[in-house]
Write an enzyme that holds these catalytic residues in place. Structure first.
Site, PDB file in Angstrom:
ATOM      1  N   GLU A 278       0.824  -1.217   0.000  1.00 30.25           N
ATOM      2  CA  GLU A 278       0.000   0.000   0.000  1.00 30.25           C
ATOM      3  C   GLU A 278       0.859   1.268   0.000  1.00 30.25           C
ATOM      4  O   GLU A 278       0.420   2.317  -0.446  1.00 30.25           O
ATOM      5  CB  GLU A 278      -0.934   0.027   1.221  1.00 30.25           C
ATOM      6  N   HIS A 299       8.532 -26.709  -1.791  1.00 25.02           N
ATOM      7  CA  HIS A 299       7.910 -27.835  -2.493  1.00 25.02           C
ATOM      8  C   HIS A 299       6.737 -27.375  -3.343  1.00 25.02           C
ATOM      9  O   HIS A 299       5.926 -28.187  -3.788  1.00 25.02           O
ATOM     10  CB  HIS A 299       7.484 -28.894  -1.466  1.00 25.02           C
ATOM     11  N   LYS A 413     -13.962   0.241  -3.802  1.00 25.19           N
ATOM     12  CA  LYS A 413     -14.996   0.622  -2.819  1.00 25.19           C
ATOM     13  C   LYS A 413     -16.133   1.354  -3.526  1.00 25.19           C
ATOM     14  O   LYS A 413     -17.312   1.113  -3.262  1.00 25.19           O
ATOM     15  CB  LYS A 413     -14.410   1.541  -1.743  1.00 25.19           C
TER      16      LYS A 413
HETATM   17  O1  PA5 Z   1      -3.214   1.009   5.911  1.00 28.44           O
HETATM   18  C1  PA5 Z   1      -4.300   1.509   5.678  1.00 28.44           C
HETATM   19  O2  PA5 Z   1      -4.485   2.729   5.748  1.00 28.44           O
HETATM   20  C2  PA5 Z   1      -5.477   0.638   5.329  1.00 28.44           C
HETATM   21  O3  PA5 Z   1      -5.059  -0.686   5.130  1.00 28.44           O
HETATM   22  C3  PA5 Z   1      -6.526   0.691   6.422  1.00 28.44           C
HETATM   23  O4  PA5 Z   1      -5.922   0.305   7.622  1.00 28.44           O
HETATM   24  C4  PA5 Z   1      -7.705  -0.241   6.119  1.00 28.44           C
HETATM   25  O5  PA5 Z   1      -8.243   0.074   4.883  1.00 28.44           O
HETATM   26  C5  PA5 Z   1      -8.755  -0.129   7.201  1.00 28.44           C
HETATM   27  O6  PA5 Z   1      -9.210   1.184   7.311  1.00 28.44           O
HETATM   28  P1  PA5 Z   1     -10.017   1.661   8.577  1.00 28.44           P
HETATM   29  O7  PA5 Z   1      -9.164   1.558   9.756  1.00 28.44           O
HETATM   30  O8  PA5 Z   1     -10.404   3.083   8.266  1.00 28.44           O
HETATM   31  O9  PA5 Z   1     -11.241   0.769   8.698  1.00 28.44           O
END
Ligand code: PA5
Length: 420
Positions: A278, A299, A413
């Site tokens: 990310e 394996h 989303k």
């Molecule tokens: O690292 C990030 O920002 C994302 O992976 C969020 O943690 C994830 O989308 C969850 O978001 P939230 O805490 O708003 O539910």
């Protein structure tokens, strides 16, 4: 922690490393300057120091759930879930149910999984820790609604008010509003810390403490790598890691494999993938982070790693000693011809497997970076967490991307919303 880059030596020239180190040092310096200017999203840099006054409160709330509940449901996804799970899975006993049983939900929309968990909880005293910074993440919100409703119906509203804890923005958001309206205890996701950098805040610490692990040691380990304020020279291993992975990337090694030789680290690999994926995968750039667990995956994927497309390098987490030791037993008939190894412990054989794998993969054109920790415990996991967080942010800067946003996650989303 031992940081060993000898497995990459034959793939990069000394002057390339030197130049990349300079770039990494500049990137680290610019991160520190941003922090000092008070720029957003950098609260995690000093979290190992800043979280200390909150530890008592976290431990108190955790022990209420530990003492009162047979099971605790951890509800969250991505950065609001993976860090805690990485630490808990690495530390928990591998067999037999832990007490309280820790269950994870809100990290998918898999209906049968949710229903089976709900059936499993019937008749049990359970707790819920719901973690969402935004408070609106669909997977987490659906699961939270299901299990909160079940708790209120089966155990009562008063019980729910005492056994639900929400970790979210303290000022706004749906989860904040639900918690406030119902009197649930709340902890903060600090607004200057994004999800994937939040494991050392209440986001990770509360679930880890509920599972019974020592969050003070975790923080102590992280603090060991809280060095940027001591000058970039104090961050040698981090600079080397960042420099090397970026040179390898430029030389066509587009995939970084996180490698463990102990399945207890499997979820650490999941956390690591989310952190780097990310943070760096944007603007058409970024190493693809993948993970394998050896010797198991030798394996399956081992063939590819040895002889497939040469676009890989490995970051190997090596654990120097286990909690226990067992030698290979001797038998009279020795039909399987293992008596010759019978003075070796299984751990020693695993370490020789690691050595043999590294040599074979280097010969096959796969460089490696080896990070060795003495053993799997809270302190060394804390070190690794902070090491990788800092490396990831510096690496993102060096790559020229913003390591703290994730605009690409919005596309799916928006489609779900439209389709629903
Ligand atoms: O690292 C990030 O920002 C994302 O992976 C969020 O943690 C994830 O989308 C969850 O978001 P939230 O805490 O708003 O539910």
């Amino acid at each position: 922690m031992i940081f060993d880059i000898s497995g990459s030596a034959k793939f990069v020239e000394a002057d390339e490393i030197q130049a990349a180190r300079h770039e990494a040092i500049n990137a680290m310096q610019s991160l520190v300057d941003d922090y000092e200017r008070g720029e957003n999203w950098l609260g995690w840099l000093s979290i190992a120091a800043d979280i200390r006054p909150t530890i008592d409160k976290i431990e108190k709330s955790a022990s209420l759930l530990r003492n009162d509940c047979e099971a605790v449901v951890m509800c969250g996804i991505g950065g609001s879930y993976l860090g805690a799970r990485a630490v808990i899975e690495a530390l928990k006993p591998q067999f037999g149910a832990a007490e309280p049983e820790i269950l994870y939900v809100g990290n998918s929309l898999a209906q049968d999984y949710i229903i089976e968990m709900s059936n499993h909880l019937k008749g049990k005293r359970f707790g819920i820790v719901c973690i969402s910074k935004s408070g609106t993440t669909l997977e987490t919100a659906v699961a939270f609604r299901v299990f909160r409703t079940q708790m209120e119906q089966e155990l009562g509203k008063e019980y729910a008010a005492k056994h639900i804890i929400c970790i979210t923005d303290l000022e706004k958001g749906a989860l904040h509003d639900i918690a406030q309206m119902n009197g649930y205890e709340m902890f903060e996701v600090p607004n200057n810390i994004g999800g994937r950098y939040s494991v050392l805040s209440a986001v990770g610490l509360l679930p880890i403490a509920v599972a019974g692990y020592d969050i003070r040691q975790l923080i102590a380990g992280a603090f060991d790598f809280y060095r940027p304020h001591r000058g970039v020279e104090a961050c040698g291993e981090i600079i080397d890691y960042v420099a090397l992975r970026n040179i390898l990337y430029r030389k066509g090694k587009k995939i970084e494999l996180f490698v463990d030789f102990d399945p207890r680290l499997r979820f650490f690999g999941e956390w690591w993938k989310q952190l780097f994926g990310e943070s760096e995968g944007k603007d058409g750039k970024g190493l693809f982070p993948a993970s394998v667990s050896y010797t198991t995956d030798l394996h399956s994927l081992g063939q590819y790693v040895q002889q497939g497309e040469r676009h890989l390098f490995e970051t190997i987490i090596s654990v120097e000693r286990g909690k226990y030791e067992m030698e290979v037993p001797r038998t009279k008939d020795d039909l399987d011809k293992l008596n010759r190894y019978s003075w070796y412990t299984i751990g020693y054989i695993n370490s020789m497997a690691e050595k043999g794998v590294r040599m074979a993969h280097v010969d096959g054109g796969v460089p490696n970076i080896r990070i060795a920790i003495p053993q799997i415990n809270e302190y060394h996991l804390g070190q690794l967490i902070y090491f990788f967080e800092l490396a990831c942010a510096v690496s993102g800067k060096m790559l020229g991307v913003n390591p703290f946003d994730q605009p690409g996650v919005e596309a799916y989303k928006a489609n779900i919303k439209k389709l629903l």
